[in-house]
Design a protein around this motif. Structure first.
Motif, PDB file in Angstrom:
ATOM      1  N   GLY A   1     -18.571 -36.865   0.989  1.00  0.00           N
ATOM      2  CA  GLY A   1     -18.408 -35.719   1.886  1.00  0.00           C
ATOM      3  C   GLY A   1     -17.170 -34.909   1.556  1.00  0.00           C
ATOM      4  O   GLY A   1     -17.251 -33.709   1.371  1.00  0.00           O
ATOM      5  N   THR A   2     -16.031 -35.569   1.503  1.00  0.00           N
ATOM      6  CA  THR A   2     -14.780 -34.890   1.170  1.00  0.00           C
ATOM      7  C   THR A   2     -13.939 -35.806   0.287  1.00  0.00           C
ATOM      8  O   THR A   2     -14.154 -37.026   0.251  1.00  0.00           O
ATOM      9  N   ALA A   3     -12.958 -35.196  -0.385  1.00  0.00           N
ATOM     10  CA  ALA A   3     -12.036 -35.993  -1.192  1.00  0.00           C
ATOM     11  C   ALA A   3     -11.238 -36.941  -0.292  1.00  0.00           C
ATOM     12  O   ALA A   3     -10.945 -38.072  -0.674  1.00  0.00           O
ATOM     13  N   GLN A   4     -10.900 -36.478   0.915  1.00  0.00           N
ATOM     14  CA  GLN A   4     -10.155 -37.330   1.849  1.00  0.00           C
ATOM     15  C   GLN A   4     -10.979 -38.544   2.261  1.00  0.00           C
ATOM     16  O   GLN A   4     -10.461 -39.657   2.320  1.00  0.00           O
ATOM     17  N   ALA A   5     -12.266 -38.357   2.510  1.00  0.00           N
ATOM     18  CA  ALA A   5     -13.132 -39.479   2.892  1.00  0.00           C
ATOM     19  C   ALA A   5     -13.241 -40.495   1.757  1.00  0.00           C
ATOM     20  O   ALA A   5     -13.185 -41.704   1.986  1.00  0.00           O
ATOM     21  N   PHE A   6     -13.374 -40.002   0.531  1.00  0.00           N
ATOM     22  CA  PHE A   6     -13.455 -40.909  -0.612  1.00  0.00           C
ATOM     23  C   PHE A   6     -12.130 -41.640  -0.811  1.00  0.00           C
ATOM     24  O   PHE A   6     -12.113 -42.854  -1.026  1.00  0.00           O
ATOM     25  N   ALA A   7     -11.013 -40.909  -0.706  1.00  0.00           N
ATOM     26  CA  ALA A   7      -9.696 -41.529  -0.863  1.00  0.00           C
ATOM     27  C   ALA A   7      -9.467 -42.593   0.209  1.00  0.00           C
ATOM     28  O   ALA A   7      -8.934 -43.669  -0.079  1.00  0.00           O
ATOM     29  N   ASP A   8      -9.879 -42.320   1.429  1.00  0.00           N
ATOM     30  CA  ASP A   8      -9.744 -43.302   2.506  1.00  0.00           C
ATOM     31  C   ASP A   8     -10.559 -44.550   2.210  1.00  0.00           C
ATOM     32  O   ASP A   8     -10.111 -45.673   2.459  1.00  0.00           O
ATOM     33  N   ARG A   9     -11.761 -44.356   1.678  1.00  0.00           N
ATOM     34  CA  ARG A   9     -12.621 -45.501   1.350  1.00  0.00           C
ATOM     35  C   ARG A   9     -11.996 -46.356   0.259  1.00  0.00           C
ATOM     36  O   ARG A   9     -12.087 -47.581   0.296  1.00  0.00           O
ATOM     37  N   VAL A  10     -11.330 -45.703  -0.700  1.00  0.00           N
ATOM     38  CA  VAL A  10     -10.698 -46.427  -1.799  1.00  0.00           C
ATOM     39  C   VAL A  10      -9.384 -47.051  -1.348  1.00  0.00           C
ATOM     40  O   VAL A  10      -8.977 -48.087  -1.860  1.00  0.00           O
ATOM     41  N   GLY A  11      -8.720 -46.419  -0.393  1.00  0.00           N
ATOM     42  CA  GLY A  11      -7.437 -46.922   0.090  1.00  0.00           C
ATOM     43  C   GLY A  11      -6.248 -46.258  -0.587  1.00  0.00           C
ATOM     44  O   GLY A  11      -5.187 -46.864  -0.727  1.00  0.00           O
ATOM     45  N   ILE A  12      -6.434 -44.995  -1.014  1.00  0.00           N
ATOM     46  CA  ILE A  12      -5.346 -44.239  -1.620  1.00  0.00           C
ATOM     47  C   ILE A  12      -5.221 -42.907  -0.892  1.00  0.00           C
ATOM     48  O   ILE A  12      -6.083 -42.548  -0.091  1.00  0.00           O
ATOM     49  N   SER A  13      -4.148 -42.185  -1.185  1.00  0.00           N
ATOM     50  CA  SER A  13      -3.975 -40.876  -0.561  1.00  0.00           C
ATOM     51  C   SER A  13      -4.810 -39.834  -1.300  1.00  0.00           C
ATOM     52  O   SER A  13      -5.189 -40.024  -2.457  1.00  0.00           O
ATOM     53  N   LYS A  14      -5.066 -38.739  -0.603  1.00  0.00           N
ATOM     54  CA  LYS A  14      -5.829 -37.653  -1.215  1.00  0.00           C
ATOM     55  C   LYS A  14      -5.062 -37.072  -2.404  1.00  0.00           C
ATOM     56  O   LYS A  14      -5.652 -36.719  -3.418  1.00  0.00           O
ATOM     57  N   SER A  15      -3.739 -37.013  -2.308  1.00  0.00           N
ATOM     58  CA  SER A  15      -2.937 -36.468  -3.417  1.00  0.00           C
ATOM     59  C   SER A  15      -2.973 -37.389  -4.635  1.00  0.00           C
ATOM     60  O   SER A  15      -2.997 -36.913  -5.775  1.00  0.00           O
ATOM     61  N   ALA A  16      -3.022 -38.702  -4.409  1.00  0.00           N
ATOM     62  CA  ALA A  16      -3.133 -39.639  -5.536  1.00  0.00           C
ATOM     63  C   ALA A  16      -4.482 -39.465  -6.231  1.00  0.00           C
ATOM     64  O   ALA A  16      -4.560 -39.496  -7.466  1.00  0.00           O
ATOM     65  N   LEU A  17      -5.522 -39.267  -5.442  1.00  0.00           N
ATOM     66  CA  LEU A  17      -6.847 -39.023  -6.015  1.00  0.00           C
ATOM     67  C   LEU A  17      -6.850 -37.713  -6.802  1.00  0.00           C
ATOM     68  O   LEU A  17      -7.396 -37.652  -7.910  1.00  0.00           O
ATOM     69  N   SER A  18      -6.202 -36.702  -6.267  1.00  0.00           N
ATOM     70  CA  SER A  18      -6.134 -35.414  -6.948  1.00  0.00           C
ATOM     71  C   SER A  18      -5.395 -35.535  -8.279  1.00  0.00           C
ATOM     72  O   SER A  18      -5.816 -34.957  -9.286  1.00  0.00           O
ATOM     73  N   ARG A  19      -4.304 -36.292  -8.317  1.00  0.00           N
ATOM     74  CA  ARG A  19      -3.572 -36.492  -9.571  1.00  0.00           C
ATOM     75  C   ARG A  19      -4.440 -37.178 -10.609  1.00  0.00           C
ATOM     76  O   ARG A  19      -4.416 -36.834 -11.790  1.00  0.00           O
ATOM     77  N   GLN A  20      -5.226 -38.149 -10.167  1.00  0.00           N
ATOM     78  CA  GLN A  20      -6.106 -38.857 -11.095  1.00  0.00           C
ATOM     79  C   GLN A  20      -7.186 -37.928 -11.633  1.00  0.00           C
ATOM     80  O   GLN A  20      -7.487 -37.945 -12.830  1.00  0.00           O
ATOM     81  N   ARG A  21      -7.741 -37.109 -10.779  1.00  0.00           N
ATOM     82  CA  ARG A  21      -8.790 -36.173 -11.220  1.00  0.00           C
ATOM     83  C   ARG A  21      -8.229 -35.124 -12.167  1.00  0.00           C
ATOM     84  O   ARG A  21      -8.901 -34.702 -13.103  1.00  0.00           O
TER      85      ARG A  21
END
Length: 76
Positions: A23-43
């Protein structure tokens, strides 16, 4: 024998699809257990090595490391 390997682009598309499915990057990051900004850096790294194993696992990508090989050196 060549295995079914993925390129960096394939991995990025799979992770992007998993984020869209969540649904959103925040929802995926929450499911993984990381912050949205950490996910953004990885992407933004744009390489498969830029993703943590947790993100790859949540996206359904299995990382296979070949077994370590040992060789006898001629001179030590």
């Amino acid at each position: 024998m060549k295995r079914n390997t993925l390129t960096d682009i394939d991995v990025h598309r799979i992770v992007s699809h998993a984020i869209n499915k969540a649904g959103t990057a925040q929802a995926f990051a929450d499911r993984v257990g990381i912050s949205k900004s950490a996910l953004s850096r990885q992407r933004n790294a744009r390489t498969a090595r830029g993703y943590t194993p947790e993100v790859l696992l949540a996206a359904g990508v299995k990382v296979h490391q070949p077994p370590r090989e040992y060789y006898l050196m001629d001179e030590v």
